[in-house]
Scaffold this active site. Sequence first.
Site, mmCIF file in Angstrom:
data_model
loop_
_atom_site.group_PDB
_atom_site.id
_atom_site.type_symbol
_atom_site.label_atom_id
_atom_site.label_comp_id
_atom_site.label_asym_id
_atom_site.label_seq_id
_atom_site.Cartn_x
_atom_site.Cartn_y
_atom_site.Cartn_z
ATOM 1 N N LYS A 273 -7.896 -3.333 5.912
ATOM 2 C CA LYS A 273 -6.584 -3.981 5.771
ATOM 3 C C LYS A 273 -6.614 -5.344 6.458
ATOM 4 O O LYS A 273 -7.383 -5.547 7.391
ATOM 5 C CB LYS A 273 -5.503 -3.132 6.460
ATOM 6 C CG LYS A 273 -5.103 -1.877 5.723
ATOM 7 C CD LYS A 273 -3.961 -1.176 6.454
ATOM 8 C CE LYS A 273 -3.573 0.131 5.760
ATOM 9 N NZ LYS A 273 -3.003 -0.062 4.419
ATOM 10 N N ARG A 347 -3.897 10.421 0.282
ATOM 11 C CA ARG A 347 -3.948 11.395 -0.812
ATOM 12 C C ARG A 347 -5.175 12.293 -0.691
ATOM 13 O O ARG A 347 -5.144 13.443 -1.109
ATOM 14 C CB ARG A 347 -3.907 10.641 -2.153
ATOM 15 C CG ARG A 347 -5.045 9.676 -2.347
ATOM 16 C CD ARG A 347 -4.788 8.626 -3.442
ATOM 17 N NE ARG A 347 -3.890 7.561 -2.969
ATOM 18 C CZ ARG A 347 -3.485 6.549 -3.732
ATOM 19 N NH1 ARG A 347 -3.856 6.467 -5.000
ATOM 20 N NH2 ARG A 347 -2.678 5.625 -3.238
HETATM 21 N N1 BES Z 1 -0.766 4.067 4.901
HETATM 22 C C1 BES Z 1 -0.821 3.242 3.750
HETATM 23 C C2 BES Z 1 0.544 3.059 3.092
HETATM 24 C C3 BES Z 1 1.597 2.352 3.893
HETATM 25 C C4 BES Z 1 1.825 1.010 3.711
HETATM 26 C C5 BES Z 1 2.401 3.043 4.768
HETATM 27 C C6 BES Z 1 2.822 0.370 4.410
HETATM 28 C C7 BES Z 1 3.392 2.396 5.476
HETATM 29 C C8 BES Z 1 3.611 1.061 5.285
HETATM 30 C C9 BES Z 1 -1.768 3.857 2.723
HETATM 31 O O1 BES Z 1 -2.820 4.577 3.241
HETATM 32 C C10 BES Z 1 -2.351 2.730 1.937
HETATM 33 O O2 BES Z 1 -3.076 1.978 2.505
HETATM 34 N N2 BES Z 1 -2.017 2.657 0.654
HETATM 35 C C11 BES Z 1 -2.495 1.635 -0.189
HETATM 36 C C12 BES Z 1 -2.954 2.267 -1.484
HETATM 37 C C13 BES Z 1 -3.734 1.356 -2.368
HETATM 38 C C14 BES Z 1 -5.075 1.025 -1.729
HETATM 39 C C15 BES Z 1 -3.936 2.018 -3.700
HETATM 40 C C16 BES Z 1 -1.344 0.660 -0.456
HETATM 41 O O3 BES Z 1 -0.209 1.103 -0.570
HETATM 42 O O4 BES Z 1 -1.603 -0.525 -0.489
HETATM 43 MN MN MN Z 2 -4.505 3.387 3.677
#
Ligand code: BES
Ligand code: MN
Length: 495
Positions: A273, A347
């Site tokens: 990230k 997931r």
């Molecule tokens: N933990 C994150 C989602 C999240 C984002 C929670 C902002 C709280 C606030 C999750 O694991 C994630 O990184 N999701 C990605 C999925 C994508 C890579 C398909 C996302 O939402 O960008």
């Molecule tokens: Mn994530």
Amino acid sequence: MKIAFSKAAAPSGVALIVPAFEDGDPTDAHAALNAATSGALAKAIKAAKFSGKKGQALELVGLHGAESTRIVMVGAGKRADLTAIEAENVGGAGIAPILRTQEKAAAFLLGGFSTDKVRAGETAARIAFGARLRSYRFDKYRTKLEKDQKPALEKLSIVTPAADAKTKFADLDKIADGVFLTRDLVSEPPNVLYPASFATRCRALEALGVKVTVLGAKEMQKLGMGMLLGVGQGSARESKLVAMEWMGGKKGEAPVAFVGKGVCFDTGGISLKPGPGMEDMKWDMGGAGAVAGAMAALAGRKAKANVVGVIGLVENMPDGAAQRPSDIVKSMSGQTVEILNTDAEGRLVLGDAIWWTQEKYKPKTVIDLATLTGAIVIALAHEYAGIFSQDDKLVAQIEDAAKSSGDPVWRMPLAKAHYDNIKSDVADMKNIGPREGGSSSAAAFIGRFVKDGQSWAHIDIAGMAWNAKDKPTCPKGGAGYGVRLLDQFIRANYE
Ligand code: BES
Ligand code: MN
Ligand code: ZN
């Protein structure tokens, strides 16, 4: 803060909180205070243009004739609109100004404050509940707080003629304990709260009669949980799976299962990230936190239902041992998954945790909670959690529980197209779909690990686990979202 109920007039010298409706006559308590101040209270209210609108609070000091140094008038909106949730908000909005002072004791004066819809006892209990929820603090790492920054309020009296207020509050008090546990868990930094230490905190629920089982990496390896373990393999911290059983219902009856995403920190892994905002990912265990808090609430109030809470605890880190985009892992269900983005990790954790839950408990229904996607925050902001399910009856039950608990949900689509989105060329599925409809593809992925005929709903709480701003019944920080929702779901449908 100790909360006590009394029928007598408030003890003198304490700060007074007086709710007022926007319409109709002043309540008995309000009128009595007005008389005690020879009308000075009414004059002050008029001069300040306090009208009793929802959320309005007016702080008055030094009113001549009042036995108190400080009076807070708090708006309750229209009399006919008062619901249990609005009463909680009155409790929170009323106590908030007091919490900013050094007052040691305060009293809500509730004589005459009720409507036909929500009886006086229930209203008083809800006001106490809202006040307690608002009084939450997470100060344990602040060693340099000045005296005037420390919480001072020690005692809150709820002055009401209603005889049943105290008994009505008893269960709510236990629910608040659960909410506070969840808030503590999401607030803790990830160097303190990691899978093993989270599991230890769950163990503490044994004191409430919860049976707690903790599985380590070796046991999960044997069970074939390659998806969950793949997420944690780049971390120095061992992954864990925790099951918390509260069997307060009929012996032998299948339980309801709550399953939570417990990513104690989500760096994204090798699909790293960006730096700014990454600190938010300390609360990527909000789903697991809500499940633990709900179990604490249910056990605390001795719910007459069989409920099991299962949480998958991992840390998603980049490392030489971390999983790579294009890795293929095998889940406990036997299905294989092509990992195309290591940041779509929640997931993967949930898929194995849900499969294990079904095998072990044959649950009546499964509800999972997860801070799963950024896309749900784009869709629903911080107003609703997204609910995904093809079981209309279950959705209706959760929507009802949301309305009466104050943890809002909004239904989102989950259809065949979303399942088609995650087809892979090389494995049984891939862990991401297209950017569009990202929350629904994520739900469909989890759906691939739900057995045919199993009742199931997924709740994406990414926008709800953390509050950037104060809310009436929650100071900014960990929200404790989901505890009241799950508790109410059980109360309304299984007790
Ligand atoms: N933990 C994150 C989602 C999240 C984002 C929670 C902002 C709280 C606030 C999750 O694991 C994630 O990184 N999701 C990605 C999925 C994508 C890579 C398909 C996302 O939402 O960008
Ligand atoms: Mn994530
Ligand atoms: Zn995550």
